[in-house]
Enzyme design. Sequence first.
Site, mmCIF file in Angstrom:
data_model
loop_
_atom_site.group_PDB
_atom_site.id
_atom_site.type_symbol
_atom_site.label_atom_id
_atom_site.label_comp_id
_atom_site.label_asym_id
_atom_site.label_seq_id
_atom_site.Cartn_x
_atom_site.Cartn_y
_atom_site.Cartn_z
ATOM 1 N N HIS A 24 0.873 -1.176 0.000
ATOM 2 C CA HIS A 24 0.000 0.000 0.000
ATOM 3 C C HIS A 24 0.911 1.228 0.000
ATOM 4 C CE1 HIS A 24 -2.829 2.945 1.737
ATOM 5 N NE2 HIS A 24 -3.803 2.113 1.416
ATOM 6 N N ASP A 54 3.098 -4.760 7.975
ATOM 7 C CA ASP A 54 1.864 -3.977 7.868
ATOM 8 C C ASP A 54 0.681 -4.944 7.950
ATOM 9 O OD1 ASP A 54 -0.425 -2.718 7.022
ATOM 10 O OD2 ASP A 54 0.397 -2.006 5.122
ATOM 11 N N GLN A 66 -4.595 -5.290 6.857
ATOM 12 C CA GLN A 66 -5.613 -6.149 6.247
ATOM 13 C C GLN A 66 -5.662 -7.533 6.883
ATOM 14 O OE1 GLN A 66 -7.872 -5.361 4.035
ATOM 15 N NE2 GLN A 66 -7.118 -3.288 3.684
ATOM 16 N N LYS A 90 -10.095 -1.275 10.911
ATOM 17 C CA LYS A 90 -10.195 -2.475 10.084
ATOM 18 C C LYS A 90 -10.355 -3.724 10.945
ATOM 19 C CE LYS A 90 -8.229 -1.035 5.731
ATOM 20 N NZ LYS A 90 -7.488 0.224 5.734
ATOM 21 N N CYS A 101 -4.735 2.527 -3.682
ATOM 22 C CA CYS A 101 -3.465 3.002 -3.106
ATOM 23 C C CYS A 101 -2.349 1.987 -3.289
ATOM 24 C CB CYS A 101 -3.622 3.357 -1.627
ATOM 25 S SG CYS A 101 -4.800 4.666 -1.325
#
Lengths: 142, 411
Positions: B128, B205, B208, B231, B369
């Site tokens: 991202h 990261d 998600q 999220k 993104c």
Amino acid sequence: MTIAETIADLAEQLEQFSDWEDRYAHIIAMGKHLQQYPEEFRSDDFLVRGCQSRVWLHPSMDQGVVHFDADSEALIVKGLVAMLMKIYNHRTPDEILSVPSDFVSRLGLDAHLSQNRANGLSAMMKQLALYALAYKVSGASS
Amino acid sequence: MSSQRHYDPYAVRAQFPILSRTVHGGVPLVYLDSAATTQKPDAVITAIDQFYRRSNSNVHRAAHALSAEATSIWEGARARVARFLGAQRTEEVVFTRGTTESINLVAASWGSMNVHAGDEILITGMEHHANIVPWQLLCERTGAVLKAVPVLEDGSLDISAIDALLTDRTRLFAMVHASNTTGTINDVGALCAMAAAKGVRTLVDGAQAVLHQPVDVQAIGCDFYVFSAHKLYGPTGLGVLWGRYDLLDAMPPYQGGGAMIQHVSLERSVYEAPPLRFEAGTPHIAGAAGLGAAIDWFDTLDLDAMAQHEDRLTHRATSIIYQVEGARVIGEAPRKIGVVSFVIEGVHGTDLGMLLDEQGVATRTGHHCTMPLLERFHVGSTCRVSFAAYSTNEDLDVFERALTKAVRMLR
């Protein structure tokens, strides 16, 4: 037709569709009747900033009247562009600058456009007005 | 995950008030944009509501009952996150505004001490922008070089390229746990082990990943792990940076202000220890109340059964999309979260998104993104459907009909 008459006419056309499918089919059909965009102007210089899909807008001035060529790679957007062309194209800079900014809601379009799409539409309207302003200023000084 | 476990998405769904609303004057909402943000269960909404009704005040400061309560909510949420991630110490959890700020914090603070001209930062080709741009800025400031692990045709990472990309100049390997565009789940444990073997620090990261599977930072073996509350069924505006304590302790402050100092004179200031050193200003206290409740709520789910359910939805969505002539799914790695990105020949994503929306189906269209990743697949934008614990087969029934109709109108 004057700008006011054109807006009223467009609104009337859209009002006759009670369901969204017909309304979109109408908008897409309008896009298909948009005058073909000259390939030599399909460059980044004529892209409208702020649109999610690519929209090209090329202005020219002839005998005090502004002519636009416009296109989009997306069908619905192209239909919206075609609507804008009916309102803005072949008008004097002063006429273009006098287009009422609330016509989008008068056409009932805002209810069907997400904020992103509405931003794209207002980016186009801003660009049309900027070109008109530029012609007006250069016309006044020459 | 060999045995099929029962999972009732409708019981989960009933806890999300927003999912029963309509859009466009009466069309039932079908929310297939959970990768952008998950909806919030009653438990989270109530926790935030209760905070403002009962406990609202500032943290770490005043000597009164409400402030003590607010502080205990804030610090309680920190402890909850620490347990959720398997942190060794609660002090390893820093609250930020979101994943993006967590990464920027590491790039600015850890990066300024540890990255110098000629050094290298390694990322992957599926990041991202939030895990690209902070490193580009760091490289511009320091003269370091940014490199990326290539992505294979199926959307998975080219593992064979990593060894050569981890050089003696590599300082950090920053990688996405699961891609927001293709859904690919990376084997971050293996990637972190490869980096650690060469003395390279790692940042994962997890934006998600956290909503789809349990996360254990010790098992992954990373040095930093970041995610956003929104999220994980929590509120927007709050994020987490988990870091190994010795690393955090050696890092300079990111922003200056109140709450992050022990003593200030006009000549110099003495900073707090982590995590407060990195939490300048009044934080998002209600957000922490919401995140704590979100993790408590998430813990009540049978995560294995949920993952199986989401897998079935992902497979079914993929076959629905392939029924359309000229359709292509971007990213079909063997291990995926509930994310399916696709393009349809001759149909523009913007048009498709609008016509799906008219039918109540919320999707995302655009570059998500992840422009470098889409360039790798030679597409400018995709339409993406994504799932969460409350997604159902009925959602996909509506999606199937809506997609068929939209494509018919656009061809």
